[in-house]
Each structure stands twice: as C-alpha cells, then as structure tokens.
Design a protein around this motif. Structure first.
Motif, PDB file in Angstrom:
ATOM      1  N   SER A  42       0.822  -1.209   0.000  1.00 24.52           N
ATOM      2  CA  SER A  42       0.000   0.000   0.000  1.00 24.52           C
ATOM      3  C   SER A  42       0.860   1.266   0.000  1.00 24.52           C
ATOM      4  CB  SER A  42      -0.904   0.006   1.237  1.00 24.52           C
ATOM      5  OG  SER A  42      -0.117   0.165   2.401  1.00 24.52           O
ATOM      6  N   THR A  43       0.223   2.363  -0.363  1.00 22.21           N
ATOM      7  CA  THR A  43       0.869   3.677  -0.315  1.00 22.21           C
ATOM      8  C   THR A  43       1.288   4.002   1.112  1.00 22.21           C
ATOM      9  OG1 THR A  43      -0.448   4.430  -2.184  1.00 22.21           O
ATOM     10  CG2 THR A  43       0.508   6.135  -0.791  1.00 22.21           C
ATOM     11  N   GLU A  44       0.455   3.618   2.087  1.00 25.55           N
ATOM     12  CA  GLU A  44       0.766   3.891   3.492  1.00 25.55           C
ATOM     13  C   GLU A  44       2.032   3.146   3.925  1.00 25.55           C
ATOM     14  OE1 GLU A  44      -2.340   3.062   2.413  1.00 25.55           O
ATOM     15  OE2 GLU A  44      -3.173   5.084   2.611  1.00 25.55           O
ATOM     16  N   TYR A  45       2.197   1.919   3.454  1.00 27.16           N
ATOM     17  CA  TYR A  45       3.387   1.164   3.829  1.00 27.16           C
ATOM     18  C   TYR A  45       4.644   1.799   3.207  1.00 27.16           C
ATOM     19  CZ  TYR A  45       6.765  -2.471   4.714  1.00 27.16           C
ATOM     20  OH  TYR A  45       7.894  -3.139   5.137  1.00 27.16           O
ATOM     21  N   LEU A  46       4.540   2.243   1.960  1.00 27.04           N
ATOM     22  CA  LEU A  46       5.681   2.925   1.328  1.00 27.04           C
ATOM     23  C   LEU A  46       6.035   4.182   2.122  1.00 27.04           C
ATOM     24  CD1 LEU A  46       7.776   3.405  -0.900  1.00 27.04           C
ATOM     25  CD2 LEU A  46       5.946   4.458  -2.274  1.00 27.04           C
ATOM     26  N   ARG A  47       5.042   4.942   2.547  1.00 27.40           N
ATOM     27  CA  ARG A  47       5.297   6.135   3.363  1.00 27.40           C
ATOM     28  C   ARG A  47       5.999   5.755   4.661  1.00 27.40           C
ATOM     29  NH1 ARG A  47      -0.590   9.085   2.600  1.00 27.40           N
ATOM     30  NH2 ARG A  47      -0.219   9.814   0.459  1.00 27.40           N
ATOM     31  N   HIS A  48       5.573   4.646   5.280  1.00 31.13           N
ATOM     32  CA  HIS A  48       6.211   4.187   6.508  1.00 31.13           C
ATOM     33  C   HIS A  48       7.689   3.849   6.258  1.00 31.13           C
ATOM     34  CE1 HIS A  48       6.988   2.087  10.256  1.00 31.13           C
ATOM     35  NE2 HIS A  48       7.548   1.137   9.508  1.00 31.13           N
ATOM     36  N   VAL A  49       7.966   3.136   5.161  1.00 27.29           N
ATOM     37  CA  VAL A  49       9.345   2.753   4.860  1.00 27.29           C
ATOM     38  C   VAL A  49      10.213   3.999   4.671  1.00 27.29           C
ATOM     39  CG1 VAL A  49      10.842   1.606   3.158  1.00 27.29           C
ATOM     40  CG2 VAL A  49       8.721   0.501   3.911  1.00 27.29           C
ATOM     41  N   VAL A  50       9.722   4.969   3.898  1.00 28.49           N
ATOM     42  CA  VAL A  50      10.497   6.196   3.653  1.00 28.49           C
ATOM     43  C   VAL A  50      10.679   6.965   4.965  1.00 28.49           C
ATOM     44  CG1 VAL A  50      10.539   8.412   2.427  1.00 28.49           C
ATOM     45  CG2 VAL A  50       9.821   6.325   1.228  1.00 28.49           C
ATOM     46  N   ALA A  51       9.612   7.112   5.753  1.00 31.55           N
ATOM     47  CA  ALA A  51       9.719   7.815   7.034  1.00 31.55           C
ATOM     48  C   ALA A  51      10.703   7.100   7.959  1.00 31.55           C
ATOM     49  CB  ALA A  51       8.343   7.918   7.689  1.00 31.55           C
ATOM     50  N   HIS A  52      10.646   5.787   8.025  1.00 32.71           N
ATOM     51  CA  HIS A  52      11.536   4.981   8.859  1.00 32.71           C
ATOM     52  C   HIS A  52      13.001   5.261   8.486  1.00 32.71           C
ATOM     53  CE1 HIS A  52      12.765   1.158  10.898  1.00 32.71           C
ATOM     54  NE2 HIS A  52      13.683   1.152   9.935  1.00 32.71           N
ATOM     55  N   GLU A  53      13.303   5.292   7.180  1.00 29.23           N
ATOM     56  CA  GLU A  53      14.683   5.511   6.734  1.00 29.23           C
ATOM     57  C   GLU A  53      15.133   6.948   6.997  1.00 29.23           C
ATOM     58  OE1 GLU A  53      16.297   2.876   6.331  1.00 29.23           O
ATOM     59  OE2 GLU A  53      14.616   1.522   5.959  1.00 29.23           O
ATOM     60  N   VAL A  54      14.247   7.910   6.808  1.00 32.27           N
ATOM     61  CA  VAL A  54      14.590   9.305   7.123  1.00 32.27           C
ATOM     62  C   VAL A  54      14.862   9.432   8.623  1.00 32.27           C
ATOM     63  CG1 VAL A  54      13.715  11.681   7.214  1.00 32.27           C
ATOM     64  CG2 VAL A  54      13.388  10.313   5.144  1.00 32.27           C
ATOM     65  N   CYS A  55      14.070   8.735   9.445  1.00 30.01           N
ATOM     66  CA  CYS A  55      14.290   8.765  10.898  1.00 30.01           C
ATOM     67  C   CYS A  55      15.661   8.195  11.261  1.00 30.01           C
ATOM     68  CB  CYS A  55      13.178   8.002  11.625  1.00 30.01           C
ATOM     69  SG  CYS A  55      11.602   8.897  11.641  1.00 30.01           S
ATOM     70  N   HIS A  56      16.095   7.122  10.578  1.00 28.95           N
ATOM     71  CA  HIS A  56      17.442   6.596  10.815  1.00 28.95           C
ATOM     72  C   HIS A  56      18.488   7.699  10.588  1.00 28.95           C
ATOM     73  CE1 HIS A  56      17.152   2.354  11.704  1.00 28.95           C
ATOM     74  NE2 HIS A  56      16.500   2.045  10.572  1.00 28.95           N
ATOM     75  N   ILE A  57      18.378   8.400   9.477  1.00 21.44           N
ATOM     76  CA  ILE A  57      19.345   9.464   9.161  1.00 21.44           C
ATOM     77  C   ILE A  57      19.294  10.553  10.217  1.00 21.44           C
ATOM     78  CG2 ILE A  57      19.933  11.287   7.502  1.00 21.44           C
ATOM     79  CD1 ILE A  57      20.670   8.571   6.396  1.00 21.44           C
ATOM     80  N   LEU A  58      18.089  11.003  10.573  1.00 19.03           N
ATOM     81  CA  LEU A  58      17.959  12.070  11.563  1.00 19.03           C
ATOM     82  C   LEU A  58      18.496  11.636  12.926  1.00 19.03           C
ATOM     83  CD1 LEU A  58      14.428  13.440  10.576  1.00 19.03           C
ATOM     84  CD2 LEU A  58      16.657  14.491  10.123  1.00 19.03           C
ATOM     85  N   ASP A  59      18.210  10.384  13.330  1.00 24.58           N
ATOM     86  CA  ASP A  59      18.740   9.859  14.599  1.00 24.58           C
ATOM     87  C   ASP A  59      20.263   9.893  14.589  1.00 24.58           C
ATOM     88  OD1 ASP A  59      16.268   9.348  15.710  1.00 24.58           O
ATOM     89  OD2 ASP A  59      16.309   7.181  15.323  1.00 24.58           O
ATOM     90  N   PHE A  60      20.847   9.387  13.517  1.00 21.74           N
ATOM     91  CA  PHE A  60      22.297   9.331  13.460  1.00 21.74           C
ATOM     92  C   PHE A  60      22.898  10.737  13.483  1.00 21.74           C
ATOM     93  CE2 PHE A  60      26.353   9.424  11.296  1.00 21.74           C
ATOM     94  CZ  PHE A  60      27.061   8.529  12.079  1.00 21.74           C
ATOM     95  N   GLN A  61      22.285  11.666  12.760  1.00 20.67           N
ATOM     96  CA  GLN A  61      22.822  13.024  12.739  1.00 20.67           C
ATOM     97  C   GLN A  61      22.732  13.694  14.113  1.00 20.67           C
ATOM     98  OE1 GLN A  61      20.828  15.112   9.520  1.00 20.67           O
ATOM     99  NE2 GLN A  61      22.393  14.433   8.047  1.00 20.67           N
ATOM    100  N   SER A  62      21.692  13.365  14.874  1.00 21.94           N
ATOM    101  CA  SER A  62      21.536  14.036  16.169  1.00 21.94           C
ATOM    102  C   SER A  62      22.222  13.294  17.321  1.00 21.94           C
ATOM    103  CB  SER A  62      20.059  14.266  16.488  1.00 21.94           C
ATOM    104  OG  SER A  62      19.396  13.040  16.662  1.00 21.94           O
ATOM    105  N   THR A  63      22.318  11.953  17.247  1.00 24.01           N
ATOM    106  CA  THR A  63      22.870  11.203  18.387  1.00 24.01           C
ATOM    107  C   THR A  63      24.108  10.387  18.048  1.00 24.01           C
ATOM    108  OG1 THR A  63      21.520   9.230  17.983  1.00 24.01           O
ATOM    109  CG2 THR A  63      20.548  10.965  19.366  1.00 24.01           C
TER     110      THR A  63
END
Length: 181
Positions: free
Chosen positions: A142-163
């Motif tokens: 689903s479109t919602e699952y694709l959004r989750h995957v993209v959000a999940h990966e962006v969160c990985h990047i943001l987590d790493f950049q901040s912590t």
C-alpha cells in the motif's frame, strides 16, 4: 557671460559653416535687423511644394478562419505521479524532511531490503549519506506502507545526525510519531 551680440555671432557662424558644408552659396548682402544687429542673409533655393497625395486604399485583412477549422493545440498528458516522490513529499510534510546532502535513491536495487539508510560511516556508503528504497520488493504494498518505509529511513538518518547512532525500534517509533502507520 556672453553678450547677446556675441551669442548671435556664434549662432550665425555655425549656421553659415553648416550651409557652406552642404554646398549652398551665401549672399554678399548685409542687412540690419530691427534691433540694429548686423545679419547675413542666406540665399536659399526655392523648392517646389509637393502636391498632396491621396492615401492608397487599404484592403481589409483576410477574415480569420473559423475556430472549428483550427486544430486544438496538443497538450502532453501529465506523467503519472511517481510513488517515490509522492512518498518523500508526504514524509516531508509530516515533519521529516530529508536532510541536506542526503541522497534519495528511489527506486533502487542496491540493497535486498524494502529500504536502507546509510549515514556515511559504513563500507556501503563511505563519506556520504543516502536512503535507498527497493520498489521491486515493495510491489503490491500500500501507499501507506511505502510512506512508513520512507519515514523509517529518514528517521534513521535524523537519529544518526543528532545522536551518532540509530536503532530499528527508534526509527519505527519516530515514523509512527509523525503519522506513518
């Protein structure tokens, strides 16, 4: 300040030089104007006055062809929306914009995962960060699952950049907190 007589002399001199330059002879007669200033008279040839000419008749412009005869301009159809760009735009509007300098590779077949994030210290992505989304593995989701995957990966990047580190459960929690199911 120059006297009026001197100004007149300069004007007449420049006029006489201009007349001589175009080849019109000057008369030797000298007269006196009403204010007692000597003036040289120039003999100008009498030019005939042209007869007025009637304007040429103007023909009316050809009528425009009827609108039905003019083919409608061809409008290229809009390309179908890209699921990759739509998902990234949705994630950014949910408050998770892709950080500057991080590439977004979608679709990608670089990894055998739905999505992957590299933040620069891995052998897979030395010196640069990127997100890779494998649309071949997401086929039929689903479109919602694709959004989750993209959000999940962006969160990985943001987590790493901040912590300096990131975890799977942290990226899932971050994606859910921003509305990705």
């Amino acid at each position: 300040r120059r006297s009026p007589l001197r100004r007149l002399a300069y004007a007449l001199t420049s006029t006489a030089i201009s007349v001589l330059a175009i080849g019109v002879p000057l008369s030797a007669e000298v007269g006196v104007a009403s204010d007692s200033i000597p003036v040289a008279f120039v003999a100008m040839p009498q030019l005939p006055i042209p007869e007025p000419v009637a304007p040429a008749p103007v023909e009316p412009a050809a009528p425009e062809p009827p609108a039905a005869d003019v083919p409608a301009p061809l409008i290229a159809p809009e390309p179908p929306p890209s699921p990759c760009s739509d998902a990234l735009a949705w994630v950014a509007s949910a408050g998770l914009p892709l950080p500057a300098g991080v590439d977004y590779n979608c679709p990608s077949t670089q990894f055998a995962h739905h999505g992957a994030a590299c933040w620069g210290n891995s052998t897979y992505c030395p010196g640069r960060g990127f997100i890779a989304i494998n649309m071949g593995l997401l086929e039929g989701t689903s479109t919602e699952y694709l959004r989750h995957v993209v959000a999940h990966e962006v969160c990985h990047i943001l987590d790493f950049q901040s912590t300096g580190h990131s975890t799977e459960w942290g990226a899932d929690a971050c994606a859910a907190a921003h509305g990705a199911p």
